[in-house]
Design an enzyme around this catalytic site. Structure first.
Site, PDB file in Angstrom:
ATOM      1  CE  LYS A  62      -3.779   2.127   2.681  1.00 48.58           C
ATOM      2  NZ  LYS A  62      -4.676   1.933   3.836  1.00 48.58           N
ATOM      3  CB  SER A 131      -7.745   3.919   2.964  1.00 43.93           C
ATOM      4  OG  SER A 131      -7.028   3.205   3.969  1.00 43.93           O
ATOM      5  CB  SER A 155      -8.564   1.029   5.654  1.00 43.80           C
ATOM      6  OG  SER A 155      -9.227   2.258   5.747  1.00 43.80           O
TER       7      SER A 155
END
Length: 414
Positions: A62, A131, A155
């Protein structure tokens, strides 16, 4: 999806070389990325390592997690082209275990709520969640076997549910958040996406060296407490259908299942999660808020503007409530092995709604610090639905073992 466990078994048996495994991953990204847009960077030159339990395993990182050989842009114009000097500890844990860092996956700006260009691999007209949008979509699309994400509200678990992957938000601080862009230091948790619970266990074993993750097998007759979190609001019929399917499959497979009401102190902790999160976000993003305010993504900027009034007194009281909630939640596990609840309020929202979904069924567990595992249950109108298995703090192997039991039970009832 690509199973990490299957790849490991084939590599160990000599049926597949680490180089061939990485080549297959590159090919899968080339074939699917143009539709899903899960990556901000695909390192096409990434090669297999020759040793380590994760040799031949491609991992997506990420893009709020520092990498020394690729920019870390945090989903924000403010950090366009930003190049860290060092890998974050979680990235080094993967590399030392032999993994290949194949690219950086999309993140909402600073892991907040403004959607990314990523699309849901099951239906390109829908959101993958956030996210950790790119990590969930890349695993869900069968591009990579393992990806790192982070959870501050919901998330990791929510996008996993939307994209039909397994995922674990481990116990708070099991994985270091050094070198990860901070949003809330009391909440931010690094998690893993994979195709099944076994893959997550193998990933954690390789990363942490914790022996409790070796030899995990499906639970035999777990005691499951169902918590519907009515205080978090209503769910869509698809979410309730998913939970019912999981309960029925678990009971048929020999689990004992009972409905449980969460204590008042735990419900109160759910209410104050945003106070802890937003107070800390104002400090974690103080420079960006003061110096680059107008370049902050619009939904995050509006949220920060709206919560600037929070005081240290509000924060201290919220922390007290969360501590009380943790104590009472700990007592709840005297009578059950794991809790079972919704992973999300329903299926992934349509892309035009410009939302990554609602974390209201996740945020309590992030605040409590307990390990949570998403288990994909069924598809509703072509979109996945998941449930989450939650264990006592520090009992991550129990969460994975119960999740594996549930995966098997659902496969039999399917």
């Amino acid at each position: 999806m690509i199973s990490l466990a299957d790849l490991q078994r084939r590599i160990e048996a000599g049926e597949l070389s680490p180089d061939a495994a990485i080549a297959q991953t590159h090919a899968a990204i080339e074939a699917k990325e143009k539709d899903v847009h899960a990556f901000v960077r695909h390192d096409k030159a990434a090669k297999a390592q020759s040793a380590g339990p994760l040799r031949g395993i491609a991992v997506g990182i990420k893009d709020i997690i520092d990498t020394a050989n690729m920019p870390t842009e945090m989903g924000s114009e403010i950090y366009r082209g930003w190049q860290p000097r060092a890998d974050a500890p979680v990235v080094m844990m993967l590399k030392r275990a032999g993994a290949t860092i194949i690219g950086k996956t999309t993140t909402t700006a600073f892991a907040s709520r403004d959607p990314t260009p990523t699309l849901n691999p099951h239906n390109l007209g829908h959101s993958p969640g956030g996210s950790s949008s790119g990590s969930a979509a890349a695993v869900g699309a069968g591009m990579i076997p393992l990806a790192l994400g982070t959870q501050t509200g919901g998330s990791v678990i929510r996008p996993a549910a939307y994209c039909g992957t397994a995922a674990i938000k481990p116990s708070f601080r099991m994985l270091p958040t050094v070198g990860v862009k901070c949003y809330s230091w009391a909440l931010d948790t690094v998690g893993l996406f994979g195709s099944r619970a076994e893959d997550l266990a193998r990933g954690l074993l390789a990363m942490t060296g914790r022996t409790e993750f070796s030899g995990i097998v499906p639970a035999t007759s777990p005691r499951i407490g169902v918590v519907r979190q009515e205080f978090a609001g209503a769910v869509e019929p698809a979410a309730e259908e998913g939970l019912q399917a999981a309960i029925k499959a678990a009971e048929r497979a020999g689990a004992s299942v009972q409905a449980i009401d969460l204590p008042e102190a735990v419900q109160e902790a759910w209410r104050i999660h945003p106070i802890v999160q937003d107070f800390e976000a104002h400090r974690a993003l103080a420079w960006e808020f003061s110096e680059r305010h107008d370049e902050i993504a619009p939904m995050l900027r509006a949220s920060l503007d709206a919560t600037a009034h929070l005081t240290p007194k509000d924060y201290d009281e919220a922390r007290r409530i969360s501590r009380r909630g943790r104590r009472e939640l700990g007592e709840l596990f005297e009578g059950v092995d794991v809790l079972l609840t919704y992973s999300a309020p329903g299926t992934a929202p349509a892309k035009e709604l410009a939302t990554t979904g609602d974390p209201r069924y996740n945020r309590l567990w992030t605040l409590m610090g307990n390990p949570c595992v998403n288990v994909p249950v069924l598809k509703a109108g072509g979109l996945p639905i998941g449930v989450q298995v939650i264990a006592r703090f520090g009992n991550d192997p129990v969460a994975l073992s119960a999740a594996w039991f549930l995966e098997n039970a659902l496969a039999k009832s399917g």
